[in-house]
Design an enzyme around this catalytic site. Structure first.
Site, short mmCIF file in Angstrom:
data_model
loop_
_atom_site.label_atom_id
_atom_site.label_comp_id
_atom_site.label_asym_id
_atom_site.label_seq_id
_atom_site.Cartn_x
_atom_site.Cartn_y
_atom_site.Cartn_z
CB CYS A 242 -1.10 0.09 1.01
SG CYS A 242 -1.81 1.70 1.51
CG HIS B 44 -7.15 7.60 -0.73
ND1 HIS B 44 -7.51 6.26 -1.07
CD2 HIS B 44 -6.94 8.18 -2.01
CE1 HIS B 44 -7.58 5.91 -2.03
NE2 HIS B 44 -7.27 6.82 -3.25
CG HIS C 280 -4.50 -0.61 4.74
ND1 HIS C 280 -3.96 0.09 3.69
CD2 HIS C 280 -5.47 -1.68 4.38
CE1 HIS C 280 -4.46 -0.81 2.69
NE2 HIS C 280 -5.15 -1.53 2.74
CG HIS D 216 -4.31 3.87 3.35
ND1 HIS D 216 -3.43 3.29 3.85
CD2 HIS D 216 -4.35 5.19 3.85
CE1 HIS D 216 -2.96 4.02 5.07
NE2 HIS D 216 -3.70 5.05 4.88
#
Lengths: 345, 345
Positions: free
Chosen positions: A70, A172, A119, A170
């Site tokens: 990631c 975002h 995460h 993740h």
């Protein structure tokens, strides 16, 4: 809540900005950048049939060949340091900047906003103070990007879930800073301006007042923001989050209003996750004023839409929506609001 | 090719039209209709933020609970008779007609167009004469629906494949007759009219001329129609099929031009299926003139778009497209055209 920004560059020359609220957070030490790299070229093409710009970005096909690591997790990916709160940095596979194939604008800018170094947690699952830091990062980047001569419109957004094309799990979002005002944002501004010029009336202010009078479509009421399902919702589950005060963008939102936004937004996103008792796929778009000129009608708000009618059934925009431009919504907006509020669960 | 239309009603009162080219086809005997049923109510709602209509059609959720019996196969479903060529009939779960929740239009009409009684064959796999019958049915229904006082815009389309939301596998399309001009079609007309008024220039005529001069984006050239990937394509694979003559809608297309359209369209759809060596998911939209008033700039064409970049990878329109209104295309239009032509396969 004082939030400290630390800006620097990554080894490959991309800009990075840390936003820290915790006084105990480590002071960010950024290594001196390596030689600046030129982002891969995209091309702006003018669609003369629709009067709008399209970006042709063939280099972005590469991003589909991802590693198993990631890129947003600390110590693993692109972000230096063992931990972070909120971080914003230049997208490695940006759709913008673009050179232009036609007389017109060029430039632009694409950033990634990571909400947390964890995460596994969603924006709705972060502490209130962290959501406030995310709001502050949006506001700060909006102000900074609006200053750039090659930026006409800043657009903060999140695509969450594979069914809306998110390529990273993740938690975002992203920021696009366009060198022109994209077609739908231009349209929304034109409609708002026409009404303002004719009646000195803001469509957002009028709507918020009406939703308060008849709260059947309201999902969260805050001190400074109200979240409601639009009367003419286009999607099965769709919510607008609108400030009570007539402000053009997130940069103009006061600190106490940002704190209230964090509270309202976190609750709304939690309601989306509560709908089907699982992480919801959604598209979150911030509709903000263009960088310039100042428009008296401009009123910032967020749109959150989910294409899912049920855990297994999604709306696919197809010919009616994409070709003709009329949306058919099979969900009653009033029932959607009740479901989001958790009634009948 | 003379094509015979036989119109009647289904037992539940819905209208049905058979289009037969084969002189050996049986004469259609339609039973006297049962009592006419009122279609379920949809509601038109005005979106004052975007100046456009949305249909709220909660009754259409029922169509997701389908039986295992294909409603378009003869002797099984809704269509009387042991066989048919092309048939058009009122949609059982129509988004329109709609009553209006706001001052404005009401009415409208939704039809299904079945291309063949064979469940397993695609439009691209039908004999040329049958594709011509489909074209004739589109043209005939466009002319008939344009006469209705509650119809402002006729839209013929096909959504093919589950990834664009098709709920039936049987090869078929649909016709929506809107009681207003939907937002994107209105936008396309406004842009065309502005250019016509300023320069007496049709954007479709000019574009077809340029694509012939530099054929790098052309995929099929016919006698009367040319198919090409647009310079500013929004989707990985996107083709416009445009007549060389400046005609406003399919009803105004001459018989010999219809035959050429059948040829070009069948080849283009075959190219889409050839791309990934499997039936392609696509959205086919006919952009036609509104019912009234006559507009000198109007030039009919088809748009065929596929969201698939590869057999396993699709473009999801998300915040950038749906929220801001700027499309990012990761496929070069010139490379897409070469791939559709079969180069490098």
């Amino acid at each position: 809540m004082p939030i400290v920004r630390t800006s620097g560059r990554l080894p490959d020359g991309r800009a990075i900005h840390f936003y820290d609220a915790d006084p105990a957070s480590p002071r960010r030490e950024l290594a001196p950048p390596g030689p600046a790299t030129t982002p891969p070229a995209s091309q702006l093409r003018w669609d003369a049939w629709l009067d709008e710009w399209v970006v042709v970005a063939t280099h972005r096909q590469r991003r589909t060949a991802r590693s198993d690591v990631c890129p947003l997790c600390p110590s693993l990916g692109e972000i230096p340091g063992a931990s972070y709160e909120v971080v914003v940095f230049d997208n490695r596979y940006p759709a913008l900047p673009a050179v232009t194939g036609d007389p017109g604008p060029a430039g632009g800018h694409c950033e990634v906003v990571s909400y947390t170094d964890d995460h596994e947690v969603a924006l709705s699952g972060l502490p209130l103070s962290r959501v406030e830091t995310v709001v502050t990062a949006w506001a700060d980047r909006t102000a900074a990007l609006n200053e750039r001569p090659d930026v006409a419109q800043v657009f903060c957004f999140e695509n969450r879930g594979a069914v809306v094309g998110a390529t990273l799990a993740h938690p975002h979002g992203q920021i696009y800073a366009y060198p022109f005002v994209p077609a739908r944002l231009r349209r929304l501004a034109e409609v708002a301006d026409t009404r303002w010029d004719a009646h000195r009336e803001c469509v957002a202010c009028v709507t918020v007042g009406r939703e308060h009078e008849d709260p059947s479509r309201v999902v969260v009421t805050g001190e400074a923001w109200t979240a409601f399902v639009p009367y003419a919702a286009h999607w099965p589950y769709e919510v607008r989050v609108v400030p009570h005060r007539h402000v053009p963008d997130l940069a103009a939102v006061d600190p106490w209003e940002r704190a209230d936004l964090a509270h309202v937004l976190r609750r709304v996103l939690g309601q989306f996750d509560g709908l089907f008792q699982r992480p919801a796929a959604y598209v979150l778009s911030w509709i903000q004023a263009a960088a310039r000129p100042a428009r008296p009608a401009a009123h910032v708000y967020a749109e959150i839409v989910s294409p899912m009618r049920s855990p297994a059934d999604r709306k696919h925009p197809a010919a009616g929506e994409l070709g003709a431009g009329m949306y058919v919504n099979e969900m009653s907006p009033e029932r959607a609001a009740a479901a989001l509020r958790g009634e009948g669960r």
